[in-house]
Design an enzyme around this catalytic site. Sequence first.
Site, short mmCIF file in Angstrom:
data_model
loop_
_atom_site.label_atom_id
_atom_site.label_comp_id
_atom_site.label_asym_id
_atom_site.label_seq_id
_atom_site.Cartn_x
_atom_site.Cartn_y
_atom_site.Cartn_z
N ASP A 131 0.82 -1.22 0.00
CA ASP A 131 0.00 0.00 0.00
C ASP A 131 0.85 1.26 0.00
OD1 ASP A 131 -2.38 -1.32 -0.12
OD2 ASP A 131 -2.89 -1.08 1.99
N TYR A 151 -4.64 3.86 9.42
CA TYR A 151 -4.27 4.53 10.67
C TYR A 151 -5.51 4.98 11.44
CZ TYR A 151 -1.44 7.66 13.65
OH TYR A 151 -0.83 8.30 14.70
#
Length: 256
Positions: free
Chosen positions: A45, A158
């Site tokens: 990613d 996140y």
Amino acid sequence: MSRSPRIAFLASTAANAQQALATLVERHGQCRPEEAEILCALGGDGFMLQTLHRHGGLGKPVYGMKLGTVGFLMNHYHEDDLLERLAAAEPTTLRPLEMVAQTESGTSIGSLAYNEVSLLRQTRQAAHIRIGLNGQTRLDELICDGVMVATPAGSTAYNFSAHGPILPLGSNTIALTPIAAFRPRRWRGAILKADTEVRFEVLDPYKRPVSVTADSHETRDVVEVVIRESETRTVTLLFDPEHNLEERILSEQFVV
């Protein structure tokens, strides 16, 4: 397709990604990104985000294959049947966040974020941050390790680790999520309309310095950060039908 598409293969520096690059270029040839019809990103990613930042302005669709530790934005890697997979791939349109940060020195720095924009304390001192939405103050003072704004595509990364919500693709929303909030202790953030302008003001930036990161681009010693969804920039990611991003984001909400 009646003919093979022109493909630009891009790879991370990892050994397995470089090996895959050599194999695929030998089989399908290589184009410069500016001349290609499809960009094929080989890595994780992080490399996909790097590819979008570097080449997103070309307006070319990007098909990623996982050759890294995390591959939420990637398809599975197979050397065979690539052309058939590209022909059957389903497009997903992502709209990044635009960030403009003002630093203590008076510099104005802009950046895009396809996952999230996060503010973080630079020292052991907790950050003190005022939050405004569309010109109106909504939180006079957040005392925290940090705070972030995440897109739906980035909401499982996140943002989710910081106990933020997972947002469905196409929901036209963004997540505003605190990181280790101390005061107000019970504030868990907010889900906002995608066109909301979010303004962070750093209170006492000299004693309590704060940095801001847009995906992987960091700016230190900021005093103000303004974030809004881009009105002009979009990128298109291609996914195998059985592995599409919308389904993966939905499935993440049922992981126990």
